[in-house]
Design an enzyme around this catalytic site. Structure first.
Site, PDB file in Angstrom:
ATOM      1  N   LYS A 189      37.952  31.195  46.125  1.00 48.22           N
ATOM      2  CA  LYS A 189      36.788  31.527  46.522  1.00 48.22           C
ATOM      3  C   LYS A 189      36.388  30.511  45.947  1.00 48.22           C
ATOM      4  O   LYS A 189      35.455  29.590  47.047  1.00 48.22           O
ATOM      5  CB  LYS A 189      36.076  32.525  46.784  1.00 48.22           C
ATOM      6  CG  LYS A 189      34.550  32.937  47.375  1.00 48.22           C
ATOM      7  CD  LYS A 189      34.459  34.120  46.775  1.00 48.22           C
ATOM      8  CE  LYS A 189      34.539  35.096  47.604  1.00 48.22           C
ATOM      9  NZ  LYS A 189      33.616  36.731  47.335  1.00 48.22           N
TER      10      LYS A 189
ATOM     11  N   GLU B 271      42.599  29.676  36.091  1.00 45.65           N
ATOM     12  CA  GLU B 271      44.197  29.896  36.426  1.00 45.65           C
ATOM     13  C   GLU B 271      44.783  29.489  37.488  1.00 45.65           C
ATOM     14  O   GLU B 271      46.031  29.080  37.522  1.00 45.65           O
ATOM     15  CB  GLU B 271      44.559  31.649  36.023  1.00 45.65           C
ATOM     16  CG  GLU B 271      44.016  32.639  34.695  1.00 45.65           C
ATOM     17  CD  GLU B 271      43.010  33.189  34.864  1.00 45.65           C
ATOM     18  OE1 GLU B 271      42.481  33.974  34.046  1.00 45.65           O
ATOM     19  OE2 GLU B 271      41.916  32.526  35.516  1.00 45.65           O
TER      20      GLU B 271
ATOM     21  N   GLY C  22      36.648  40.380  45.963  1.00 43.51           N
ATOM     22  CA  GLY C  22      38.441  40.258  45.403  1.00 43.51           C
ATOM     23  C   GLY C  22      39.706  40.900  46.369  1.00 43.51           C
ATOM     24  O   GLY C  22      40.942  40.758  46.415  1.00 43.51           O
ATOM     25  N   ARG C  23      39.141  42.300  45.786  1.00 44.59           N
ATOM     26  CA  ARG C  23      40.040  42.953  45.303  1.00 44.59           C
ATOM     27  C   ARG C  23      39.963  43.494  46.738  1.00 44.59           C
ATOM     28  O   ARG C  23      41.253  44.568  47.286  1.00 44.59           O
ATOM     29  CB  ARG C  23      39.897  44.223  44.369  1.00 44.59           C
ATOM     30  CG  ARG C  23      38.774  44.699  44.231  1.00 44.59           C
ATOM     31  CD  ARG C  23      38.260  45.521  43.203  1.00 44.59           C
ATOM     32  NE  ARG C  23      37.437  45.642  43.123  1.00 44.59           N
ATOM     33  CZ  ARG C  23      36.480  45.366  42.769  1.00 44.59           C
ATOM     34  NH1 ARG C  23      36.343  43.835  42.088  1.00 44.59           N
ATOM     35  NH2 ARG C  23      35.258  45.790  42.172  1.00 44.59           N
TER      36      ARG C  23
ATOM     37  N   GLU D 218      39.362  48.270  38.419  1.00 47.47           N
ATOM     38  CA  GLU D 218      38.666  47.484  38.387  1.00 47.47           C
ATOM     39  C   GLU D 218      37.245  47.698  39.104  1.00 47.47           C
ATOM     40  O   GLU D 218      35.739  47.477  38.755  1.00 47.47           O
ATOM     41  CB  GLU D 218      38.716  45.365  38.988  1.00 47.47           C
ATOM     42  CG  GLU D 218      38.000  44.843  38.938  1.00 47.47           C
ATOM     43  CD  GLU D 218      38.846  43.604  39.257  1.00 47.47           C
ATOM     44  OE1 GLU D 218      39.465  43.094  38.107  1.00 47.47           O
ATOM     45  OE2 GLU D 218      38.575  43.312  40.266  1.00 47.47           O
TER      46      GLU D 218
ATOM     47  N   HIS E  50      63.236  59.370  36.351  1.00 45.89           N
ATOM     48  CA  HIS E  50      64.766  58.725  34.872  1.00 45.89           C
ATOM     49  C   HIS E  50      63.636  58.490  33.906  1.00 45.89           C
ATOM     50  O   HIS E  50      64.755  58.218  33.497  1.00 45.89           O
ATOM     51  CB  HIS E  50      65.732  58.624  35.448  1.00 45.89           C
ATOM     52  CG  HIS E  50      66.641  59.498  36.574  1.00 45.89           C
ATOM     53  ND1 HIS E  50      67.038  59.768  36.254  1.00 45.89           N
ATOM     54  CD2 HIS E  50      66.449  58.933  38.398  1.00 45.89           C
ATOM     55  CE1 HIS E  50      67.705  60.445  37.315  1.00 45.89           C
ATOM     56  NE2 HIS E  50      67.487  60.598  38.148  1.00 45.89           N
TER      57      HIS E  50
ATOM     58  N   LYS F 160      36.425  35.831  30.085  1.00 47.36           N
ATOM     59  CA  LYS F 160      37.074  34.918  29.940  1.00 47.36           C
ATOM     60  C   LYS F 160      35.871  33.699  29.433  1.00 47.36           C
ATOM     61  O   LYS F 160      36.574  32.834  29.032  1.00 47.36           O
ATOM     62  CB  LYS F 160      36.618  34.806  31.516  1.00 47.36           C
ATOM     63  CG  LYS F 160      37.538  35.284  32.139  1.00 47.36           C
ATOM     64  CD  LYS F 160      37.466  35.135  33.765  1.00 47.36           C
ATOM     65  CE  LYS F 160      37.817  35.776  35.092  1.00 47.36           C
ATOM     66  NZ  LYS F 160      36.754  36.177  36.664  1.00 47.36           N
TER      67      LYS F 160
END
Length: 553
Positions: free
Chosen positions: A209, A215, A270-271, A356, A387, A516
């Site tokens: 954005k 990153e 964002g999510r 979050e 399993h 951050k």
């Protein structure tokens, strides 16, 4: 404006405490035997989807009381506030309007003096035009070859959602297009993807954005350097890089053409952003028509959530069940168990969506929360998970509510595979509910006839299953874009319900900021040893160890 008080002070909470004390000793076996109509009463249908709540440790009275709690916490008002575009993300003074991204009505929605729906449709048309050019072969790379690889570079919400959807809908993928994802700042992530690609036929989508996410920009610059080694001309960037961003100046400085920048807005978290231009990689993989089908499935769930009374409202009841287990049973985790290999990334996506959003310890008025909020979300695809960790769910000391998710029909009907898969799906929920008593174990061992009584008694405690372990079963006719859209929207609204009842803000994420900030300072120290940081002895020791053993100094 919603009232600011903890749910523990409501009348309904006190009623729920008394109800819990009366219900908690009862076993699910008993509840099923007492009411042959339990499944009918405690399951809900939405179009081609079914939500079975009957294997939860609840009665109709439980759900009625939980709905009372939601009403006391003013959930109906909160729902209208969200859909109406009010600034319910109060700590950032923003509206929360991911629902506008899949609103196909003719209504108007004014945000800051602009019609949000008109803006959304303009970007959607831009996405559609772009995808049509890509899939027709009209969009070509610098050497005249058509694009056959698309790489989404993002992190968090601009990565997890799109990657999960592209994987989930792989059977609908367009021919001649492969979509890849790079997110981790670990160089291995970019290196392993780039080695598969041809710079002449690859297009990169940079999803940030602000176009400042460290990153993402680091990975974008690595991709650009890799590309320019072959293309050898910055002008060619315009044919191989597009951006999903609001920072047009930074995008242009990177080398991306302004017309290849896709906008989204502050009111898209964002999510919750895969429905926006952040979903461009989805549309590239599936075609814009399938992307739109997913939006329409989500819109259908939005309408259900907004218009259905609380007692029959699927996202509301799913959210309230989580509160029931978290705050009354003391459950600290919740397992997501999709019985569909295509949905194997769903638990990871829901980890971000739920944790979050609701991993908060400050109430809306800033005071400390003195009750549990979001449980840990985890899980994996069945039957592999059976399993690995199902032993813990069945016989461990933790009570772990589970969501079991499965399609009635497979997108890959090979032999008897789907029958075997679904037999496990049904068996696991039944086993968790029923368990196996000592008497049943003893009778089973005695029937074998080759074990003496002493050995039987030694084995009995190890083979007893307590049962009474809750689960919700979610089934749908087939996994397709529409169904997936509805399922994801359901979990989004569940998240919102939890946040309202817990009296917390679900749409900020200040908890990710401190790490951050510290990482930025430490990065300076690692790049320039003359910069001295003020850290604890552990952090100083780790930095020293890194410097001493670093090969590429």
């Amino acid at each position: 404006m919603l009232k600011n008080y903890p749910p523990t002070q409501t009348i309904a909470w006190k009623k729920l405490e008394d109800h819990f004390n009366a219900l908690q000793p009862k076993h699910l076996r008993e509840l099923f035997s007492q009411d042959p109509e339990r499944f009918r009463k405690l399951s809900l249908q939405f179009e081609e989807m079914m939500f079975d709540l009957s294997k939860n440790r609840v009665t109709e009275e439980t759900l009625d009381l939980l709905v009372e709690l939601a009403q006391e916490m003013e959930l109906p008002t909160a729902i209208e506030s969200m859909f109406g575009g009010q600034s319910i993300n109060a700590t950032e003074n923003r509206a929360v309007l991911h629902t506008a991204l899949r609103n196909f009505s003719d209504s108007n929605l004014q945000i800051d003096g602009e019609d949000a729906l008109t803006e959304v449709r303009d970007v959607q048309q831009q996405m559609k035009t772009f995808c049509n050019k890509l899939h027709s072969g009209e969009w070509k790379g610098y050497s005249g070859k058509r694009i056959n690889s698309v790489v989404n570079i993002g992190i968090g919400g601009s990565h997890l959602g799109p990657q999960m959807v592209v994987e989930a809908l792989k059977s609908y993928q367009k021919e001649r297009i492969e979509v890849y994802f790079i997110s981790n700042v670990d160089g291995t992530d970019a290196a392993e993807v780039l080695k598969k690609l041809d710079p002449e036929t690859t297009l990169f989508i940079i999803a940030s954005k602000t176009f400042t996410t460290k990153e993402t920009i680091a990975n974008a610059e690595t991709a650009r350097d890799w590309f320019l080694k072959a293309a050898n001309d910055r002008e060619h960037i315009k044919k191989h890089f597009v951006a999903l961003s609001t920072n047009t100046n930074a995008v242009e400085a990177f080398g991306i053409a302004p017309e290849n920048t896709f906008r989204f807005w502050d009111w898209v978290g964002g999510r919750f952003s895969l429905w926006s231009a952040i979903g461009l990689s989805i549309a590239c993989a599936l075609g814009y028509d399938k992307f739109e089908e997913m939006l329409r499935g989500a819109e259908a769930m939005d309408k259900h959530f907004r218009k259905t009374e609380l007692r029959q409202n699927i996202p509301v009841l799913m959210g309230l069940l989580s509160i029931w287990y978290t705050n009354f049973f003391g459950c600290q985790t919740h397992a997501i168990l999709p019985y569909d290999q295509y949905l194997r990334l769903l638990p990871e996506f829901l980890q971000q969506l739920l944790m979050e959003s609701n991993g908060k310890s400050a109430s809306r008025d800033g005071s400390d929360v003195n009750y549990q909020t979001q449980p840990v979300i985890w899980g994996a695809a069945g039957t592999n998970s059976q399993h690995s960790f199902f032993q813990l769910i069945h016989q461990g000391t933790f009570l772990i509510p589970c969501d079991f998710i499965a399609p009635v029909n497979s997108n890959n009907p090979i032999g008897q595979h789907h029958t075997m898969l679904l037999s496990n799906f049904f068996a696991q929920t039944e086993a968790l509910m029923k368990g196996k008593t000592a008497e049943e174990v003893r009778a089973e061992l005695e029937a074998k006839g080759n074990i003496n009584q002493e050995e039987i008694e030694e084995l009995v405690p190890h083979k007893v299953f307590e049962g009474n372990r809750p689960s919700t079963s979610i089934m749908f006719h087939q996994l397709n874009p529409y169904t997936l859209g509805a399922l994801l929207a359901m979990y989004e609204h569940k998240t919102f319900v939890q946040g309202i009842v817990w009296n917390i803000y679900s749409f900020d994420q200040w908890g990710v900021e401190l790490g951050k900030q510290l990482a930025g300072k430490i990065e300076e120290e690692l790049m320039d040893t003359s910069v001295k940081g003020n850290h604890d002895s552990s952090t100083n020791g780790l930095i020293t160890y890194y410097r001493q053993h670093q090969k590429n100094k």
